[in-house]
Design an enzyme around this catalytic site. Structure first.
Site, PDB file in Angstrom:
ATOM      1  N   ASP A  13       0.806  -1.228   0.000  1.00 58.24           N
ATOM      2  CA  ASP A  13       0.000   0.000   0.000  1.00 58.24           C
ATOM      3  C   ASP A  13       0.836   1.272   0.000  1.00 58.24           C
ATOM      4  O   ASP A  13       0.423   2.307   0.518  1.00 58.24           O
ATOM      5  CB  ASP A  13      -0.970   0.019   1.206  1.00 58.24           C
ATOM      6  N   GLY A  15       1.547   2.939  -2.604  1.00 54.51           N
ATOM      7  CA  GLY A  15       1.124   3.810  -3.713  1.00 54.51           C
ATOM      8  C   GLY A  15       1.656   3.299  -5.049  1.00 54.51           C
ATOM      9  O   GLY A  15       1.807   4.065  -5.999  1.00 54.51           O
ATOM     10  N   ALA A  39      -3.929  -7.967  -3.623  1.00 54.78           N
ATOM     11  CA  ALA A  39      -3.463  -6.613  -3.894  1.00 54.78           C
ATOM     12  C   ALA A  39      -4.645  -5.674  -4.091  1.00 54.78           C
ATOM     13  O   ALA A  39      -5.717  -6.097  -4.513  1.00 54.78           O
ATOM     14  CB  ALA A  39      -2.601  -6.614  -5.152  1.00 54.78           C
ATOM     15  N   HIS A  41      -4.667  -1.860  -5.788  1.00 55.03           N
ATOM     16  CA  HIS A  41      -3.879  -0.748  -6.327  1.00 55.03           C
ATOM     17  C   HIS A  41      -4.825   0.348  -6.804  1.00 55.03           C
ATOM     18  O   HIS A  41      -5.682   0.107  -7.654  1.00 55.03           O
ATOM     19  CB  HIS A  41      -2.982  -1.232  -7.478  1.00 55.03           C
ATOM     20  N   THR A 305      -8.439  -3.577  -0.254  1.00 52.84           N
ATOM     21  CA  THR A 305      -9.028  -4.890  -0.502  1.00 52.84           C
ATOM     22  C   THR A 305      -9.992  -5.297   0.611  1.00 52.84           C
ATOM     23  O   THR A 305     -11.049  -5.852   0.355  1.00 52.84           O
ATOM     24  CB  THR A 305      -7.900  -5.937  -0.653  1.00 52.84           C
ATOM     25  N   ARG A 310      -5.529   0.492   8.621  1.00 52.16           N
ATOM     26  CA  ARG A 310      -4.116   0.083   8.576  1.00 52.16           C
ATOM     27  C   ARG A 310      -3.415   0.549   9.842  1.00 52.16           C
ATOM     28  O   ARG A 310      -3.734   1.603  10.380  1.00 52.16           O
ATOM     29  CB  ARG A 310      -3.430   0.705   7.352  1.00 52.16           C
ATOM     30  N   ASP A 338       2.294  14.836   1.536  1.00 50.61           N
ATOM     31  CA  ASP A 338       1.278  15.820   1.947  1.00 50.61           C
ATOM     32  C   ASP A 338       0.643  15.486   3.292  1.00 50.61           C
ATOM     33  O   ASP A 338       0.221  16.371   4.038  1.00 50.61           O
ATOM     34  CB  ASP A 338       0.178  15.922   0.868  1.00 50.61           C
ATOM     35  N   VAL A 421       2.319  14.376  -3.755  1.00 53.44           N
ATOM     36  CA  VAL A 421       1.700  15.193  -2.701  1.00 53.44           C
ATOM     37  C   VAL A 421       0.177  15.158  -2.805  1.00 53.44           C
ATOM     38  O   VAL A 421      -0.512  16.054  -2.331  1.00 53.44           O
ATOM     39  CB  VAL A 421       2.216  16.659  -2.793  1.00 53.44           C
TER      40      VAL A 421
HETATM   41  P1  GDP Z   1      -0.710   0.245  -3.567  1.00 52.55           P
HETATM   42  O1  GDP Z   1      -1.302  -1.008  -3.068  1.00 52.55           O
HETATM   43  O2  GDP Z   1       0.763   0.328  -3.292  1.00 52.55           O
HETATM   44  O3  GDP Z   1      -1.024   0.527  -5.006  1.00 52.55           O
HETATM   45  O4  GDP Z   1      -1.371   1.432  -2.711  1.00 52.55           O
HETATM   46  P2  GDP Z   1      -2.945   1.591  -2.367  1.00 52.55           P
HETATM   47  O5  GDP Z   1      -3.646   2.012  -3.591  1.00 52.55           O
HETATM   48  O6  GDP Z   1      -3.447   0.406  -1.642  1.00 52.55           O
HETATM   49  O7  GDP Z   1      -2.889   2.751  -1.281  1.00 52.55           O
HETATM   50  C1  GDP Z   1      -2.336   4.002  -1.557  1.00 52.55           C
HETATM   51  C2  GDP Z   1      -3.415   5.082  -1.334  1.00 52.55           C
HETATM   52  O8  GDP Z   1      -2.791   6.357  -1.247  1.00 52.55           O
HETATM   53  C3  GDP Z   1      -4.383   5.206  -2.485  1.00 52.55           C
HETATM   54  O9  GDP Z   1      -5.646   5.606  -2.004  1.00 52.55           O
HETATM   55  C4  GDP Z   1      -3.776   6.288  -3.368  1.00 52.55           C
HETATM   56  O10 GDP Z   1      -4.722   6.987  -4.166  1.00 52.55           O
HETATM   57  C5  GDP Z   1      -3.239   7.216  -2.294  1.00 52.55           C
HETATM   58  N1  GDP Z   1      -2.054   7.994  -2.671  1.00 52.55           N
HETATM   59  C6  GDP Z   1      -0.971   7.625  -3.424  1.00 52.55           C
HETATM   60  N2  GDP Z   1      -0.058   8.617  -3.440  1.00 52.55           N
HETATM   61  C7  GDP Z   1      -0.565   9.629  -2.682  1.00 52.55           C
HETATM   62  C8  GDP Z   1      -0.065  10.908  -2.268  1.00 52.55           C
HETATM   63  O11 GDP Z   1       1.030  11.323  -2.602  1.00 52.55           O
HETATM   64  N3  GDP Z   1      -0.878  11.645  -1.448  1.00 52.55           N
HETATM   65  C9  GDP Z   1      -2.114  11.216  -1.039  1.00 52.55           C
HETATM   66  N4  GDP Z   1      -2.823  12.004  -0.231  1.00 52.55           N
HETATM   67  N5  GDP Z   1      -2.602  10.015  -1.408  1.00 52.55           N
HETATM   68  C10 GDP Z   1      -1.830   9.241  -2.203  1.00 52.55           C
HETATM   69  P1  IMO Z   2      -0.876  -4.235  -2.203  1.00 51.31           P
HETATM   70  O1  IMO Z   2      -0.422  -4.804  -3.527  1.00 51.31           O
HETATM   71  C1  IMO Z   2      -0.939  -4.625   2.147  1.00 51.31           C
HETATM   72  C2  IMO Z   2      -0.883  -8.682   3.779  1.00 51.31           C
HETATM   73  C3  IMO Z   2      -2.126  -9.118   4.535  1.00 51.31           C
HETATM   74  C4  IMO Z   2      -1.517 -10.073   5.530  1.00 51.31           C
HETATM   75  C5  IMO Z   2      -0.396 -10.754   4.741  1.00 51.31           C
HETATM   76  C6  IMO Z   2      -0.772 -12.099   4.139  1.00 51.31           C
HETATM   77  O2  IMO Z   2      -2.152  -3.520  -2.249  1.00 51.31           O
HETATM   78  O3  IMO Z   2       0.244  -3.484  -1.572  1.00 51.31           O
HETATM   79  P2  IMO Z   2      -2.327 -12.818   2.105  1.00 51.31           P
HETATM   80  O4  IMO Z   2      -3.779 -12.598   1.859  1.00 51.31           O
HETATM   81  O5  IMO Z   2      -1.444 -12.269   1.043  1.00 51.31           O
HETATM   82  O6  IMO Z   2      -1.992 -14.243   2.418  1.00 51.31           O
HETATM   83  O7  IMO Z   2      -2.017 -11.997   3.463  1.00 51.31           O
HETATM   84  O8  IMO Z   2      -0.079  -9.851   3.677  1.00 51.31           O
HETATM   85  N1  IMO Z   2      -1.121  -8.186   2.403  1.00 51.31           N
HETATM   86  C7  IMO Z   2      -1.093  -6.896   2.064  1.00 51.31           C
HETATM   87  N2  IMO Z   2      -0.929  -5.788   2.810  1.00 51.31           N
HETATM   88  N3  IMO Z   2      -1.066  -4.514   0.808  1.00 51.31           N
HETATM   89  C8  IMO Z   2      -1.180  -5.614   0.034  1.00 51.31           C
HETATM   90  O9  IMO Z   2      -1.172  -5.570  -1.317  1.00 51.31           O
HETATM   91  C9  IMO Z   2      -1.257  -6.875   0.660  1.00 51.31           C
HETATM   92  N4  IMO Z   2      -1.400  -8.137   0.211  1.00 51.31           N
HETATM   93  C10 IMO Z   2      -1.308  -8.928   1.287  1.00 51.31           C
HETATM   94  O10 IMO Z   2      -2.751  -8.036   5.149  1.00 51.31           O
HETATM   95  O11 IMO Z   2      -0.907  -9.364   6.581  1.00 51.31           O
HETATM   96 MG    MG Z   3      -2.854  -1.628  -1.803  1.00 46.87          MG
END
Ligand code: GDP
Ligand code: IMO
Ligand code: MG
Length: 432
Positions: A13, A15, A39, A41, A305, A310, A338, A421
């Site tokens: 998570d 970004g 995941a 994203h 998901t 968190r 930010d 940001v």
């Molecule tokens: P990922 O799993 O690594 O793709 O990340 P996620 O999408 O699960 O979580 C990242 C969250 O932060 C999402 O809601 C994005 O839209 C948000 N996000 C990403 N970059 C930034 C940022 O620079 N600032 C803010 N405020 N939100 C961001």
């Molecule tokens: P993205 O791609 C954050 C975590 C789960 C749990 C551990 C094992 O969005 O970054 P699983 O279901 O994979 O067997 O769970 O891994 N986990 C994540 N945490 N972002 C993810 O994906 C995750 N995918 C699995 O919360 O602790």
């Molecule tokens: Mg994510």
């Protein structure tokens, strides 16, 4: 042959979706190589928010070709839902631009049931998985009994393979977890229907990617989860069941070792984690509420998901240096700067102590037991009050925000080339 890799440097998570979306604009092929629909994203384009679980984030750019690699575990139901969601927003989805590796493994509802039963049975030691069946699907793969995506193509044998699989799931559910049995015929029929719609997308992907690389086209590998959730290098056993690091790209896409142009590590400006496991810089109380947000904004720290809040804490530079080592990062993309606006002081973890003594990094181990004994040593940096969301150039950032970024660079030795940001595509600052 430019191969670029985007990797999460923390516990997921960070970004990555947002970063891949930016790079995908200039990429020909975007490929996921690990994990499955655990995941989440997120990409924000103007007033549209896309939440993708299995299809590569690059799909939103119309010129890309997208691949679901052999290192992945695929739930046909999720793929179909995601295809429908994308089509409803005007994104074109067809076999000319989306491919699923025939060697990827299938996730079934049986895997999901096992995942939940297994994690619940761990009681207070539970991992807190996403419940998507990821672990059990990879277990079957390693046990050489898993179902591969390519088996869908064989109309004669696939139904029997599925029946055998669900019968075996029943044995495991009842013997190991005293769970009720599932209806094998019903589950088989429902699964067959969903799996059938993937047929046109199933291919051997290695040669496609090799050809793109040979033609000098840009291939972008989209990591899922984060380096600290890696099955081998992460905070074991509180990890996911796939290779989340850059090394996984080559086996997860079946392309052999290739020259890599850049390995971009995505790091959030603070630290978050979903699920159990050690988190040395975790915060509670006011700081936690500040970093997490209340849930009213789309980017607040609640799982994409699962919706779970968190866990949050200060940025951990010891772990960032570690993820540099295990990935060979060439640069960092720092997200969510930010969010730190308004803090008087910002703490960063620069070292660990155990029993009052600094830990030599050569003795450092990332496994859960060792990490749980680590006490963070913080350095305090002055915060800033200004709202950063409209900053677009390095010089727009307050002095203390720039100093925060420079401190991370200095203490990790990794250049921070890009900073975000805001969640929007445009809320990005490129360093010279
Ligand atoms: P990922 O799993 O690594 O793709 O990340 P996620 O999408 O699960 O979580 C990242 C969250 O932060 C999402 O809601 C994005 O839209 C948000 N996000 C990403 N970059 C930034 C940022 O620079 N600032 C803010 N405020 N939100 C961001
Ligand atoms: P993205 O791609 C954050 C975590 C789960 C749990 C551990 C094992 O969005 O970054 P699983 O279901 O994979 O067997 O769970 O891994 N986990 C994540 N945490 N972002 C993810 O994906 C995750 N995918 C699995 O919360 O602790
Ligand atoms: Mg994510």
């Amino acid at each position: 042959m430019p191969l670029d890799i985007v990797i999460g440097t923390q516990w997921g998570d960070e970004g990555k979706g947002r970063v891949v979306d930016l790079f995908a604009e200039n990429s020909h092929l975007v490929a996921r190589y690990n994990g499955g629909d655990n995941a989440g994203h997120t990409v924000t384009v103007a007033d549209k928010i896309y939440k993708l679980h299995v299809i590569p984030t690059g799909v939103i750019h119309p010129q890309t070709f997208c691949v679901l690699g052999n290192g992945m575990v695929i739930n046909p139901g999720t793929v179909i839902e995601e295809m429908d969601m994308l089509r409803s927003t005007g994104v074109e989805i067809n076999p000319a631009r989306l491919m699923i590796s025939d060697a990827a493994q299938l996730i079934t509802p049986g895997h999901r049931l096992l995942d939940r039963a297994q994690d619940a049975a761990l009681g207070k030691n539970q991992i807190g998985t996403t419940g998507r069946g990821i672990g059990p699907a990879y277990v079957d793969k390693a046990a050489r009994s898993g179902l591969r995506v390519g088996e869908i193509l064989d109309r004669h044998s696939f139904p029997d393979r599925l029946r055998a699989h669900f019968t075996d799931i029943n044995k495991r559910l009842s013997a190991l977890y005293s769970q009720p049995e599932i209806d094998v015929e019903k589950y088989t029929a429902e699964y067959l229907e969903k799996a059938e719609s993937l047929r046109p997308y199933i291919k051997r992907i290695g040669p496609e990617i090799q050809t793109a690389l040979k033609m000098g086209k840009t291939v972008l590998a989209e990591g899922a989860q984060g380096s600290l959730l890696d099955l081998e290098q992460g905070t074991y056993p509180f990890v996911t069941s796939s290779c989340t690091t850059a090394a996984g790209v080559f086996s997860g896409l079946g392309i052999g070792i290739q020259p890599v142009r850049k390995v971009v590590g995505v790091a959030k400006a603070f630290q978050t984690r979903v699920g159990s496991g050690p988190f040395p810089t975790e915060q509670a109380g006011e700081i936690a509420s500040f970093l997490r947000g209340s849930g009213s904004k789309p980017w607040d720290e609640f799982g994409t998901t699962t919706g779970r809040p968190r866990r949050v804490g200060w940025l951990d530079l010891v772990l960032l240096r570690y993820t540099q080592e295990i990935n060979g990062l060439t640069e960092l993309f720092l997200t969510k700067l930010d969010i730190l606006s308004g803090l008087e002081q910002i703490q960063v973890c620069v070292a660990y102590e155990r029993e009052g003594r600094k830990i030599d990094m050569l003795d450092f181990s990332c496994d859960a037991k060792s990490l749980a004994q680590c006490v963070p040593v913080y350095e305090s940096l002055p915060g800033w009050k200004e709202d950063l969301s409209l900053c677009r150039r390095w010089q727009d950032l307050p002095v203390n925000a720039r100093a925060y970024i420079e401190a991370i660079e200095e203490k990790t030795g990794i250049p921070i080339t890009t900073i975000s940001v805001g969640s929007e595509r445009t809320a990005t600052i490129y360093r010279d």
